[in-house]
Design a protein around this motif. Sequence first.
Motif, short mmCIF file in Angstrom:
data_model
loop_
_atom_site.label_atom_id
_atom_site.label_comp_id
_atom_site.label_asym_id
_atom_site.label_seq_id
_atom_site.Cartn_x
_atom_site.Cartn_y
_atom_site.Cartn_z
N SER A 148 -25.77 9.71 3.65
CA SER A 148 -25.20 11.04 4.10
C SER A 148 -26.45 12.03 3.84
CB SER A 148 -24.09 11.61 3.22
OG SER A 148 -24.49 11.45 2.01
N SER A 149 -27.62 11.56 3.26
CA SER A 149 -28.74 12.30 2.81
C SER A 149 -30.13 11.86 3.49
CB SER A 149 -28.80 12.62 1.60
OG SER A 149 -29.90 13.17 1.30
N HIS A 150 -30.84 12.43 4.17
CA HIS A 150 -32.22 11.79 4.69
C HIS A 150 -33.21 11.93 3.50
CE1 HIS A 150 -30.68 11.93 8.54
NE2 HIS A 150 -30.38 13.09 8.51
N ALA A 151 -32.87 12.46 2.51
CA ALA A 151 -33.96 12.65 1.18
C ALA A 151 -33.10 12.01 -0.13
CB ALA A 151 -34.56 13.88 1.18
N SER A 152 -33.96 11.59 -0.95
CA SER A 152 -33.52 11.12 -2.25
C SER A 152 -33.14 12.42 -3.00
CB SER A 152 -34.36 10.22 -3.01
OG SER A 152 -34.61 9.38 -2.14
N ARG A 153 -32.25 12.60 -3.85
CA ARG A 153 -31.84 13.34 -4.85
C ARG A 153 -31.36 12.97 -6.03
NH1 ARG A 153 -25.97 16.01 -4.46
NH2 ARG A 153 -26.21 15.73 -6.65
N ASP A 154 -31.30 13.54 -6.88
CA ASP A 154 -30.74 13.40 -8.41
C ASP A 154 -29.36 13.53 -8.50
OD1 ASP A 154 -33.50 15.13 -10.14
OD2 ASP A 154 -33.24 13.04 -9.09
N TYR A 155 -28.85 12.42 -9.19
CA TYR A 155 -27.39 12.22 -9.34
C TYR A 155 -27.16 12.17 -10.92
CZ TYR A 155 -26.67 11.74 -4.30
OH TYR A 155 -26.42 11.95 -3.09
N TRP A 156 -25.98 12.67 -11.37
CA TRP A 156 -25.67 12.55 -12.71
C TRP A 156 -24.48 12.31 -13.20
CZ3 TRP A 156 -29.51 13.27 -16.36
CH2 TRP A 156 -30.67 14.39 -15.68
N GLY A 157 -23.86 11.34 -14.08
CA GLY A 157 -22.55 11.24 -14.41
C GLY A 157 -22.06 12.28 -15.32
N LYS A 158 -20.96 12.14 -15.67
CA LYS A 158 -20.18 13.35 -16.43
C LYS A 158 -20.61 13.04 -18.05
CE LYS A 158 -16.53 13.84 -13.13
NZ LYS A 158 -14.95 13.76 -13.11
N GLY A 159 -21.03 12.14 -18.53
CA GLY A 159 -21.35 11.81 -19.86
C GLY A 159 -20.68 11.19 -20.59
N THR A 160 -21.00 10.40 -21.66
CA THR A 160 -20.21 9.62 -22.55
C THR A 160 -20.68 10.07 -23.99
OG1 THR A 160 -19.17 7.62 -23.31
CG2 THR A 160 -21.53 7.58 -22.43
N GLN A 161 -19.71 10.25 -24.82
CA GLN A 161 -19.91 10.91 -26.36
C GLN A 161 -20.37 9.45 -27.22
OE1 GLN A 161 -20.27 14.00 -27.63
NE2 GLN A 161 -21.18 12.91 -29.37
N VAL A 162 -21.67 9.58 -27.84
CA VAL A 162 -21.86 8.75 -29.07
C VAL A 162 -21.98 9.42 -30.20
CG1 VAL A 162 -23.81 7.18 -29.71
CG2 VAL A 162 -23.05 7.23 -27.00
#
Length: 121
Positions: free
Chosen positions: A103-117
């Motif tokens: 859906s995007s012609h360019a790469s972009r940054d993606y993030w998860g929601k996080g996990t607590q350690v």
Amino acid sequence: QVELVESGGGLVQPGGSLRLVCVASGRIVAINSKGWYRQGPGKERELVAIVTSGGSTTYADSVKGRFTLPHSDDEDAVYLQMNNLKPEDTAVYYCYGNIASESSHASRDYWGKGTQVTVSS
């Protein structure tokens, strides 16, 4: 839409080990880089470890010799093996990916929601 989902966090005693898992899903064309960041209490988000599509890896000085990015046969997954954990490793760990999608012609940054350690005795 691309989504990153982490798992594997939890409570561990100092000196213990944990393995985090992140799986990317969606209409992925290519993953240029993937890895992990973390944000400790009262701290800014920082790089933990990252690997490029060419296989180049970078680790934070604070985790070298203790954390690794194990090989994954699933190109859409990234693991973080954490050994000899210390209380200062306590943080929310976020999966990261620089990803090109259909859906995007360019790469972009993606993030998860996080996990607590949490590392505590």
